[in-house]
Design a protein around this motif. Sequence first.
Motif, PDB file in Angstrom:
ATOM      1  N   LEU A 107       0.784  17.432 -24.748  1.00 52.62           N
ATOM      2  CA  LEU A 107       1.267  17.878 -26.059  1.00 52.62           C
ATOM      3  C   LEU A 107       0.276  17.398 -27.114  1.00 52.62           C
ATOM      4  O   LEU A 107       0.017  16.198 -27.245  1.00 52.62           O
ATOM      5  CB  LEU A 107       2.659  17.307 -26.330  1.00 52.62           C
ATOM      6  CG  LEU A 107       3.329  17.688 -27.652  1.00 52.62           C
ATOM      7  CD1 LEU A 107       3.557  19.194 -27.725  1.00 52.62           C
ATOM      8  CD2 LEU A 107       4.665  16.948 -27.806  1.00 52.62           C
ATOM      9  N   GLU A 108      -0.288  18.346 -27.861  1.00 53.60           N
ATOM     10  CA  GLU A 108      -1.273  18.022 -28.888  1.00 53.60           C
ATOM     11  C   GLU A 108      -0.595  17.795 -30.235  1.00 53.60           C
ATOM     12  O   GLU A 108       0.550  18.200 -30.450  1.00 53.60           O
ATOM     13  CB  GLU A 108      -2.287  19.174 -29.028  1.00 53.60           C
ATOM     14  CG  GLU A 108      -2.974  19.591 -27.746  1.00 53.60           C
ATOM     15  CD  GLU A 108      -4.015  18.591 -27.282  1.00 53.60           C
ATOM     16  OE1 GLU A 108      -4.389  17.707 -28.095  1.00 53.60           O
ATOM     17  OE2 GLU A 108      -4.471  18.693 -26.125  1.00 53.60           O
ATOM     18  N   ARG A 109      -1.297  17.153 -31.164  1.00 52.43           N
ATOM     19  CA  ARG A 109      -0.786  16.953 -32.514  1.00 52.43           C
ATOM     20  C   ARG A 109      -0.530  18.308 -33.182  1.00 52.43           C
ATOM     21  O   ARG A 109      -1.362  19.211 -33.111  1.00 52.43           O
ATOM     22  CB  ARG A 109      -1.776  16.149 -33.342  1.00 52.43           C
ATOM     23  CG  ARG A 109      -2.010  14.743 -32.817  1.00 52.43           C
ATOM     24  CD  ARG A 109      -3.045  13.991 -33.614  1.00 52.43           C
ATOM     25  NE  ARG A 109      -3.401  12.746 -32.937  1.00 52.43           N
ATOM     26  CZ  ARG A 109      -2.736  11.610 -33.055  1.00 52.43           C
ATOM     27  NH1 ARG A 109      -1.674  11.573 -33.848  1.00 52.43           N
ATOM     28  NH2 ARG A 109      -3.115  10.522 -32.406  1.00 52.43           N
ATOM     29  N   GLY A 110       0.618  18.441 -33.816  1.00 57.45           N
ATOM     30  CA  GLY A 110       0.958  19.665 -34.517  1.00 57.45           C
ATOM     31  C   GLY A 110       1.361  20.827 -33.633  1.00 57.45           C
ATOM     32  O   GLY A 110       1.594  21.928 -34.114  1.00 57.45           O
ATOM     33  N   GLU A 111       1.484  20.588 -32.338  1.00 55.52           N
ATOM     34  CA  GLU A 111       1.767  21.657 -31.377  1.00 55.52           C
ATOM     35  C   GLU A 111       3.247  21.625 -30.974  1.00 55.52           C
ATOM     36  O   GLU A 111       3.899  20.581 -31.017  1.00 55.52           O
ATOM     37  CB  GLU A 111       0.890  21.464 -30.141  1.00 55.52           C
ATOM     38  CG  GLU A 111       1.046  22.507 -29.064  1.00 55.52           C
ATOM     39  CD  GLU A 111       0.136  22.218 -27.880  1.00 55.52           C
ATOM     40  OE1 GLU A 111      -0.740  23.059 -27.589  1.00 55.52           O
ATOM     41  OE2 GLU A 111       0.285  21.135 -27.269  1.00 55.52           O
ATOM     42  N   THR A 112       3.774  22.782 -30.571  1.00 55.61           N
ATOM     43  CA  THR A 112       5.136  22.859 -30.048  1.00 55.61           C
ATOM     44  C   THR A 112       5.086  23.329 -28.601  1.00 55.61           C
ATOM     45  O   THR A 112       4.580  24.417 -28.301  1.00 55.61           O
ATOM     46  CB  THR A 112       5.998  23.836 -30.860  1.00 55.61           C
ATOM     47  OG1 THR A 112       6.098  23.373 -32.207  1.00 55.61           O
ATOM     48  CG2 THR A 112       7.407  23.911 -30.280  1.00 55.61           C
ATOM     49  N   LEU A 138      -2.000  13.912 -27.769  1.00 56.22           N
ATOM     50  CA  LEU A 138      -1.068  12.925 -28.313  1.00 56.22           C
ATOM     51  C   LEU A 138      -0.134  12.410 -27.229  1.00 56.22           C
ATOM     52  O   LEU A 138       0.178  11.224 -27.166  1.00 56.22           O
ATOM     53  CB  LEU A 138      -0.274  13.558 -29.452  1.00 56.22           C
ATOM     54  CG  LEU A 138       0.743  12.670 -30.165  1.00 56.22           C
ATOM     55  CD1 LEU A 138       0.074  11.458 -30.790  1.00 56.22           C
ATOM     56  CD2 LEU A 138       1.500  13.478 -31.220  1.00 56.22           C
ATOM     57  N   LEU A 139       0.341  13.321 -26.347  1.00 54.02           N
ATOM     58  CA  LEU A 139       1.227  12.940 -25.249  1.00 54.02           C
ATOM     59  C   LEU A 139       0.667  13.533 -23.961  1.00 54.02           C
ATOM     60  O   LEU A 139       0.380  14.729 -23.894  1.00 54.02           O
ATOM     61  CB  LEU A 139       2.647  13.454 -25.492  1.00 54.02           C
ATOM     62  CG  LEU A 139       3.676  13.144 -24.390  1.00 54.02           C
ATOM     63  CD1 LEU A 139       3.980  11.650 -24.337  1.00 54.02           C
ATOM     64  CD2 LEU A 139       4.957  13.946 -24.611  1.00 54.02           C
ATOM     65  N   GLU A 140       0.530  12.693 -22.948  1.00 54.74           N
ATOM     66  CA  GLU A 140       0.042  13.137 -21.640  1.00 54.74           C
ATOM     67  C   GLU A 140       1.019  12.668 -20.566  1.00 54.74           C
ATOM     68  O   GLU A 140       1.207  11.461 -20.378  1.00 54.74           O
ATOM     69  CB  GLU A 140      -1.347  12.569 -21.363  1.00 54.74           C
ATOM     70  CG  GLU A 140      -2.418  13.007 -22.358  1.00 54.74           C
ATOM     71  CD  GLU A 140      -3.727  12.267 -22.137  1.00 54.74           C
ATOM     72  OE1 GLU A 140      -4.671  12.877 -21.601  1.00 54.74           O
ATOM     73  OE2 GLU A 140      -3.790  11.071 -22.491  1.00 54.74           O
ATOM     74  N   GLN A 198       6.986  20.384 -39.587  1.00 57.18           N
ATOM     75  CA  GLN A 198       5.874  20.238 -38.655  1.00 57.18           C
ATOM     76  C   GLN A 198       4.542  20.517 -39.341  1.00 57.18           C
ATOM     77  O   GLN A 198       3.572  19.775 -39.179  1.00 57.18           O
ATOM     78  CB  GLN A 198       6.067  21.183 -37.475  1.00 57.18           C
ATOM     79  CG  GLN A 198       4.981  21.062 -36.407  1.00 57.18           C
ATOM     80  CD  GLN A 198       5.225  21.998 -35.254  1.00 57.18           C
ATOM     81  OE1 GLN A 198       5.652  23.133 -35.435  1.00 57.18           O
ATOM     82  NE2 GLN A 198       4.966  21.537 -34.045  1.00 57.18           N
ATOM     83  N   ALA A 199       4.507  21.580 -40.162  1.00 53.52           N
ATOM     84  CA  ALA A 199       3.269  21.925 -40.868  1.00 53.52           C
ATOM     85  C   ALA A 199       2.907  20.855 -41.889  1.00 53.52           C
ATOM     86  O   ALA A 199       1.733  20.516 -42.067  1.00 53.52           O
ATOM     87  CB  ALA A 199       3.439  23.279 -41.559  1.00 53.52           C
ATOM     88  N   ARG A 200       3.924  20.290 -42.560  1.00 58.77           N
ATOM     89  CA  ARG A 200       3.657  19.302 -43.608  1.00 58.77           C
ATOM     90  C   ARG A 200       3.243  17.958 -43.018  1.00 58.77           C
ATOM     91  O   ARG A 200       2.367  17.270 -43.566  1.00 58.77           O
ATOM     92  CB  ARG A 200       4.907  19.125 -44.472  1.00 58.77           C
ATOM     93  CG  ARG A 200       4.746  18.103 -45.589  1.00 58.77           C
ATOM     94  CD  ARG A 200       5.819  18.269 -46.633  1.00 58.77           C
ATOM     95  NE  ARG A 200       7.141  17.991 -46.144  1.00 58.77           N
ATOM     96  CZ  ARG A 200       7.696  16.775 -46.122  1.00 58.77           C
ATOM     97  NH1 ARG A 200       7.004  15.734 -46.552  1.00 58.77           N
ATOM     98  NH2 ARG A 200       8.917  16.592 -45.690  1.00 58.77           N
ATOM     99  N   LEU A 201       3.854  17.571 -41.901  1.00 51.48           N
ATOM    100  CA  LEU A 201       3.634  16.236 -41.340  1.00 51.48           C
ATOM    101  C   LEU A 201       2.638  16.219 -40.192  1.00 51.48           C
ATOM    102  O   LEU A 201       2.256  15.142 -39.730  1.00 51.48           O
ATOM    103  CB  LEU A 201       4.972  15.650 -40.860  1.00 51.48           C
ATOM    104  CG  LEU A 201       6.104  15.560 -41.891  1.00 51.48           C
ATOM    105  CD1 LEU A 201       7.386  15.104 -41.221  1.00 51.48           C
ATOM    106  CD2 LEU A 201       5.725  14.615 -43.018  1.00 51.48           C
TER     107      LEU A 201
END
Length: 540
Positions: free
Chosen positions: A30-35, A3-5, A201-204
């Motif tokens: 940074l991947e989707r759903g990742e922290t 998602l972000l590089e 984060q889990a919901r969205l």
Amino acid sequence: MALLEVEDLWVSFAAEGGVVEAVRGASFTLERGETLAIVGESGSGKSVTALSILQLLPYPKAWHPRGSIRFDGRELMGRDDRELRAIRGRRIGMIFQEPMTSLNPLHTVERQIGEVLLVHRGMGRAEARARALELLRLVQIPDPESRLGAYPHQLSGGQRQRVMIAMALANEPDILIADEPTTALDVTIQAQILKLLKDLQARLGMAILLITHDLTIVRRFADKVAVMTEGRLVEQGPVARIFERPQHPYTRHLLAAEPKGEPQPANPAAPVVMAARDLKVHFPIQRGLLKRTVGWVKAVDGISLDVRAGQTVGVVGESGSGKTTLGLALLRLLPSRGEIRFEGRPIQGLGWKELRPLRREMQVVFQDPYGSLSPRLSVGQIVAEGLELHRIGKNAAERRRLVAAILEEVGLDPAIQDRYPHEFSGGQRQRISIARAMVLHPRLVVLDEPTSALDMSVQAQIVDLLRDLQRRHGLAYLFISHDLRVIRAMSHEVIVMRAGEVVERGPTEAIFERPRHPYTQALMAAALRIEAVESELVAG
């Protein structure tokens, strides 16, 4: 595709005498759903990296010599303001480190949250108000209906931070950049806010880029961690691997750093520097067109205390409990009722002119180091302002030497005198604030969250510095903090506040080892959970 590089990111700042390389070749994804958590000391380049993603650096004083930032496959470097506005606040939200500076002091909470919804989602006023109320409940603001009409200065530091979180989450962004999101919050609220962010984060499916100096939060909250120092990412990887098998010496240094020790024993027969009896600060609740008073917020409700020379009285409690209001009232910076004595002299009824000679003896270090520093004055001018006002030093050259000495004492290079606050990290600005207070050699210092913006290693340095200054000069401290580790390392006596009242007080050891009130017991239980996690980190 991530998602972000971020690839080979460099950030340069124009400064006196040349160019400062704030970020040097940072790369991460940074991947989707990742922290992803970025950790490091103050001034390491963490916040500058986060600001670069949304292209929020102060151009042309800052620029990117090279690098790439791609969001959802699109390059953000070089995008014009129109394209960036479609992303800022809608697809990428940000919680800034200093809420008082980031919130508009002239607008109510309702208007500031509503503006985000009006601009990005086209909501009507009624719909935006309902959504704002829903968001305030979501971030657990007490009595959210009454807070909609409040201004930022009417909220505690923790409440302002929660308003910022509500604004950042209003449009359910793809990425949330959280720059020290729990800095101003006490240990119990920290857990609630982090759980809230995790649930959202889990919901969205939201990704989170977390900027923090709190390694406990990183261990509990993040999937990956990147360690930053002097503008470089020196180590990164899964949280478990970094904390259990750190490779870089700097990472090992961060894991081992925390405030330790205890203050030198205080003399129980030392003179009382500041005393209060039945102190009250009540704020009116006004409603309607004519602003009629319909009730009162009892921010401080009948508190009595003594602070002796060479003693630190720690004040703890949840955000909004009245800690900061108590400190400001004692300094006569807020109107109050009750008795206040400074070195035996009643000061409650004194006017501005009568109080002015005493201001040198009563100093304060505010919670928000950027909001309390004038952006138009250099560091040297800021620290020397009190010297000039109280006519200390024969001339400008002597005052400059005094400023240089105190800057060095708080761990800053005296050569920074001609630079400005915006050129420094939050932790460095807090040290400047401490220098401004200490340069006058006061008798009493109210320290309002003086270490909240600092990473662990710098916290330990500041605690050691404050203890050393107290030991050498017999200073009296009123130390306000939500960080129980710092309170324990600094305080001789602890006052526990809740809803404007003192629920428990006593020697530090007794409060920590044998708390009697259920609220104190809850605070200590939260602190023990944090200490258990940190012990695990150090052991690992």
